[in-house]
Design an enzyme around this catalytic site. Structure first.
Site, PDB file in Angstrom:
ATOM      1  N   HIS A  37      49.875  39.708  32.423  1.00 37.68           N
ATOM      2  CA  HIS A  37      51.245  40.208  32.577  1.00 37.68           C
ATOM      3  C   HIS A  37      52.170  39.586  31.510  1.00 37.68           C
ATOM      4  O   HIS A  37      53.012  40.265  30.928  1.00 37.68           O
ATOM      5  CB  HIS A  37      51.801  39.848  33.960  1.00 37.68           C
ATOM      6  CG  HIS A  37      51.071  40.484  35.113  1.00 37.68           C
ATOM      7  ND1 HIS A  37      50.366  39.741  36.038  1.00 37.68           N
ATOM      8  CD2 HIS A  37      50.944  41.780  35.502  1.00 37.68           C
ATOM      9  CE1 HIS A  37      49.839  40.551  36.954  1.00 37.68           C
ATOM     10  NE2 HIS A  37      50.170  41.792  36.649  1.00 37.68           N
ATOM     11  N   ARG A 187      43.782  40.294  41.679  1.00 38.29           N
ATOM     12  CA  ARG A 187      42.742  40.374  42.714  1.00 38.29           C
ATOM     13  C   ARG A 187      41.638  39.327  42.506  1.00 38.29           C
ATOM     14  O   ARG A 187      40.838  39.116  43.417  1.00 38.29           O
ATOM     15  CB  ARG A 187      42.120  41.773  42.749  1.00 38.29           C
ATOM     16  CG  ARG A 187      43.053  42.819  43.329  1.00 38.29           C
ATOM     17  CD  ARG A 187      42.333  44.129  43.604  1.00 38.29           C
ATOM     18  NE  ARG A 187      43.126  45.045  44.382  1.00 38.29           N
ATOM     19  CZ  ARG A 187      43.875  46.039  43.866  1.00 38.29           C
ATOM     20  NH1 ARG A 187      43.920  46.227  42.573  1.00 38.29           N
ATOM     21  NH2 ARG A 187      44.582  46.824  44.661  1.00 38.29           N
TER      22      ARG A 187
HETATM   23  P1  AMP Z   1      49.430  45.035  38.142  1.00 39.04           P
HETATM   24  O1  AMP Z   1      50.409  43.967  38.534  1.00 39.04           O
HETATM   25  O2  AMP Z   1      48.004  44.650  38.368  1.00 39.04           O
HETATM   26  O3  AMP Z   1      49.800  46.381  38.679  1.00 39.04           O
HETATM   27  O4  AMP Z   1      49.532  45.170  36.568  1.00 39.04           O
HETATM   28  C1  AMP Z   1      50.757  45.354  35.922  1.00 39.04           C
HETATM   29  C2  AMP Z   1      50.490  45.627  34.464  1.00 39.04           C
HETATM   30  O5  AMP Z   1      49.767  44.537  33.903  1.00 39.04           O
HETATM   31  C3  AMP Z   1      49.647  46.877  34.238  1.00 39.04           C
HETATM   32  O6  AMP Z   1      50.150  47.569  33.098  1.00 39.04           O
HETATM   33  C4  AMP Z   1      48.282  46.304  33.990  1.00 39.04           C
HETATM   34  O7  AMP Z   1      47.459  47.141  33.197  1.00 39.04           O
HETATM   35  C5  AMP Z   1      48.619  45.032  33.241  1.00 39.04           C
HETATM   36  N1  AMP Z   1      47.527  44.068  33.314  1.00 39.04           N
HETATM   37  C6  AMP Z   1      46.869  43.665  34.427  1.00 39.04           C
HETATM   38  N2  AMP Z   1      45.881  42.813  34.100  1.00 39.04           N
HETATM   39  C7  AMP Z   1      45.900  42.682  32.754  1.00 39.04           C
HETATM   40  C8  AMP Z   1      45.116  41.955  31.801  1.00 39.04           C
HETATM   41  N3  AMP Z   1      44.116  41.169  32.183  1.00 39.04           N
HETATM   42  N4  AMP Z   1      45.430  42.064  30.496  1.00 39.04           N
HETATM   43  C9  AMP Z   1      46.460  42.854  30.088  1.00 39.04           C
HETATM   44  N5  AMP Z   1      47.232  43.564  30.933  1.00 39.04           N
HETATM   45  C10 AMP Z   1      46.957  43.490  32.243  1.00 39.04           C
END
Ligand code: AMP
Length: 281
Positions: A37, A187
């Protein structure tokens, strides 16, 4: 850094920034932040004077038997992490404000959700497209940054922005990984130490497939069988899907004669992990 949870206040802030002719970069998240993030925040800063980070665990993108209620949440920890990152606004809208009683409007794409994660999560991308539309309308950013880790999500958002004429530039940012290759994810906190070891199988299978392609193996079925074996060799793993598909349409490929997307979803215990890589012949 200011925390805004009120929709009207968020709009007013954006209107003021736009009056000053400054660009707004937006990073939507579900919180429980990690380095992945933070990399999106840094990417947003490259393109805009102001950055808004939203934290909202969106109920409409979870299926009825999925982990919405136990999804990890810790706003205090998240705020401490972003404090060091030059974020201007952390937008934390409430559920009851975004989905009030009587809510009934959804954004649905016709074909991109019919592949990969959309098959085992049939309402997921409808939820994603809906919440992102709502957040775009409230935050009114010039650019928005999404992670390539959720490759299909980026494809859906880019298509939606084009189809619905949003004047927002979508930037896809690379996947940030742990030192052993596991893609960072909120997760991952669900994993026991043994499951954590098994979770490295996703990246291992992606890397091995790339190596086999370089050795000249071009038959997709052979490559997928090999990846399956690698993953199922680890304890507590079960495969939701392993696909090698077109990087744009996400349609299955038969042979590898051009760059392709390899995407996979694997359950380690009860935790469903996803990863992907663009592979080159
Ligand atoms: P989430 O909080 O999981 O919904 O993710 C929010 C944003 O962070 C989304 O655009 C995801 O694709 C991105 N994201 C989650 N994990 C990663 C990662 N390991 N590397 C880069 N971006 C990520």
């Amino acid at each position: 850094m200011e925390i805004i949870s009120d929709i009207k206040k968020m709009r007013e802030w954006s209107d003021n920034v736009r009056l000053k002719e400054q660009r707004i970069g937006f990073v939507p998240t579900m919180g429980f932040l990690h380095e992945g993030h933070l990399s999106l925040i840094r990417e947003a800063q490259r393109y805009s004077e102001k950055v808004v980070l939203s934290i909202f665990v969106n109920p409409t993108q979870f299926g009825p038997s999925e982990d919405f209620s136990k999804y990890p949440r810790n706003l205090q920890r998240d705020l401490e992490m972003v404090e060091k990152e030059n974020v201007n606004i952390v937008f934390t809208p409430g559920h009851e404000k975004l989905y009030p009683k009587g809510y009934q409007t959804y954004v649905q794409l016709e074909s991109l959700p019919n592949h990969l994660c959309g098959i085992s999560r049939p309402t997921h991308f409808r939820g994603v497209a809906t919440i992102v539309t709502k957040l775009f309308n409230i935050v009114n950013p010039h650019i928005a940054v999404f992670g390539q880790k959720d490759y299909q999500q980026v494809a859906v958002i880019k298509q939606m922005v084009e189809d619905l004429n949003f004047d927002i530039k979508i930037i896809a940012s690379p996947t940030i990984r742990e030192s052993d290759g596991l893609a960072m994810s909120s997760r991952n906190t669900y994993l026991s130490p043994e499951q954590r070891l098994s979770s490295t199988s996703l990246y291992q299978s992606l890397k091995k497939t790339q190596a086999l392609i370089k050795e000249g193996i071009k038959d997709v079925n052979t490559l997928i069988d090999n990846a399956k074996k690698i993953i199922l060799n680890f304890s507590e793993t079960s495969i939701d899907y392993i696909k090698i598909c077109d990087i744009q349409t996400l349609e299955d490929m038969i042979n590898i004669n051009q760059p392709v997307l390899m995407a996979l979803a694997v359950k380690v215990g009860k935790t469903r992990l996803i990863d992907n890589m663009v592979l080159y012949p």
